[in-house]
Design an enzyme around this catalytic site. Structure first.
Site, mmCIF file in Angstrom:
data_model
loop_
_atom_site.group_PDB
_atom_site.id
_atom_site.type_symbol
_atom_site.label_atom_id
_atom_site.label_comp_id
_atom_site.label_asym_id
_atom_site.label_seq_id
_atom_site.Cartn_x
_atom_site.Cartn_y
_atom_site.Cartn_z
ATOM 1 N N GLN A 177 0.802 -1.221 0.000
ATOM 2 C CA GLN A 177 0.000 0.000 0.000
ATOM 3 C C GLN A 177 0.838 1.275 0.000
ATOM 4 O O GLN A 177 0.345 2.322 -0.409
ATOM 5 C CB GLN A 177 -0.935 0.011 1.215
ATOM 6 C CG GLN A 177 -2.097 -0.942 1.110
ATOM 7 C CD GLN A 177 -3.060 -0.601 -0.015
ATOM 8 O OE1 GLN A 177 -3.128 0.540 -0.474
ATOM 9 N NE2 GLN A 177 -3.803 -1.594 -0.471
ATOM 10 N N ALA A 195 2.408 -4.408 -8.118
ATOM 11 C CA ALA A 195 2.392 -3.289 -9.061
ATOM 12 C C ALA A 195 1.011 -2.675 -9.237
ATOM 13 O O ALA A 195 0.894 -1.460 -9.453
ATOM 14 C CB ALA A 195 2.935 -3.753 -10.410
ATOM 15 N N CYS A 320 -21.251 -7.422 6.279
ATOM 16 C CA CYS A 320 -22.454 -7.446 5.453
ATOM 17 C C CYS A 320 -22.115 -7.542 3.973
ATOM 18 O O CYS A 320 -22.985 -7.842 3.154
ATOM 19 C CB CYS A 320 -23.271 -6.183 5.692
ATOM 20 S SG CYS A 320 -23.653 -5.853 7.414
#
Length: 459
Positions: A177, A195, A320
């Protein structure tokens, strides 16, 4: 249609597209061959490796290209554990690692190894001391992500690396990240990245292993990529990945400053515009483009569908939205509200108008979802019992919490409401509701069916 899920996959960077098209013509041959087409392909591969290594902060011969970031993680974890098997079979990970790391840890445990998990605080951040408490003479490897993929919290990699170095334990860092935003702090032993997280093509991962780290590749080997990733490398994609990484790094400082302003606006205004919202993740030590919030009394899947119909593509860690009906392991480890969870991750080039448009439609969509679920808290009336028990078996998030909110006014201050639920999310969301509503969470107890969660009315 604004795309706000770059944490899952970033749009292909223009430089990546150009490099991919060019290398399709020039890099189709086998780079291991000595004829001119092979030599040309080898030059492209070497240049891509040098560019990627420079961005990572390692030597070119320490870096291998893999078919994905997940492949890099699995190869990195397995290779170090095998290379240091004489030290022991203990692996240490944080509670909020990417699923690829946790899956590798599960395989290790199934094979007879042991796994220690470092907890995080409510902001999603580990403490270096937490690693120090778990590292021991038999620890073969420690793992820590550079920044969290769901809430954006940046981890103290440098501090943890110092603790690991003092214990003689290599540190594997999942930098998927953060690598597009800047180099990972020094001290890591193994680094993995993907990538498609920074605008390169999918199907390219990076695995960097420092010289001196005992590493034994697992599975069948060949002569390619130092034996760490067998098979014919996807050279056009590798070239595009390296070129785009260099390009996004050149733009990173300016784009980070611009997107941080937009994310700060989201963090402030979501909390003001939408009632009963918890903005999660560290307010300062975070990625510049990502914000996550959870909405009380909201079905996350329904909210994501409504946002999609309104033209906004976002992601969620809410149970959910998952067929497993279990909350995100990240949100669970943080102990924050999980229902109605929305992750917004802005791609480069996002405009203020796009963010403002999202903020304009969000309150109405949340209100609409709540209304359809009947999420209206009853005004306190004359209490009709000292304690109540609610049967919420078979009800999924956010219904158990909605039933609790409706019933709390039916007991006097000091009275209790017990919710019987078989939805694992209740274990996370009922205490979170108590914190948001000023009520007291007493605890849980197992029942023949489900679990009983008890709340004492305080206000």
């Amino acid at each position: 249609m604004p795309y706000f899920d770059t944490a899952s996959a970033a749009p292909l960077h223009p430089v990546a597209r150009q490099a991919l098209q060019a290398s399709l013509d020039e890099g189709w041959a086998d780079p291991a061959r000595l004829y001119r087409e092979g030599r040309r392909a080898r030059l492209l591969l070497d240049a891509a490796r040098e560019a990627a290594a420079e961005a990572v902060g390692c030597r070119p011969d320490e870096l291998s290209f893999t078919p994905s970031g997940t492949h890099a993680v699995h190869s990195g974890v397995a290779g170090v554990l095998a290379g240091r098997r004489r030290v022991g079979g203990h692996l240490v990970v944080s509670a909020v690692e990417h699923s690829s790391v946790l899956h590798a840890a599960e395989v290790h445990a199934a094979g007879g190894g042991t796994v220690g998990e470092v907890p995080v605080d409510r902001l999603g951040r580990v403490a270096a001391a937490g690693y120090g408490q778990l590292l021991g003479p038999s620890t073969a490897l420690a793992c820590l992500q550079s920044a969290n993929h769901e809430v954006g919290t940046v981890q103290p990699v440098a501090e943890v690396a110092e603790v690991c170095a003092a214990a003689g334990v290599p540190l594997l860092v999942d930098a998927a990240q953060s690598l597009g935003w800047g180099p990972v702090p020094a001290g890591w032993s193994v680094l993995c990245a993907s990538a498609h997280k920074w605008g390169g093509p999918p199907g390219v991962g990076l695995l960097a292993v420092r010289k001196g780290v005992r590493f034994s590749p697992q599975g069948p080997l060949d002569e390619r990529e130092s034996g760490r990733s067998p098979g014919f490398v996807n050279l056009p994609a590798v070239v595009a990945a390296a070129a785009s990484l260099r390009a996004v790094r050149a733009e990173a400082d300016a784009e980070a400053a611009r997107l941080r302003v937009l994310v700060d606006r989201l963090r402030r205004r979501v909390a003001r515009l939408v009632p009963d919202v918890e903005v999660v993740g560290h307010p300062d030590l975070r990625l510049p483009h990502l914000v996550t919030f959870s909405c009380l009394y909201v079905d996350g899947e329904t909210l994501l569908h409504e946002l999609d119909r309104a033209g906004y593509s976002v992601s969620s860690g809410s149970s959910c939205t998952s067929s497993t009906l279990t909350p995100s392991h990240v949100l669970r480890a943080m102990g924050v509200l999980s229902e109605g969870n929305v992750r917004v991750s802005l791609p480069p080039g996002t405009t203020a108008a796009e963010v403002n448009g999202f903020l304009e439609v969000l309150p109405g969509l949340v209100a609409g979802v709540r209304s359809r679920l009947g999420a209206v808290e009853e005004a306190p009336a004359a209490p009709d019992a000292q304690s109540l028990e609610l049967d919420a078996l078979g009800l999924r998030c956010p219904q158990p919490v909605i039933e609790l909110a409706r019933a709390i006014g039916r007991v006097p201050v000091g009275g209790t409401v017990t919710v019987l639920s078989d939805d694992e999310v209740a274990r996370l969301d009922i205490p979170a509701w108590c914190s948001m509503r000023g009520q007291v969470y007493v605890g849980e107890s197992p029942r023949e069916r489900g679990v009983a969660y008890t709340v004492r009315r305080a206000v």
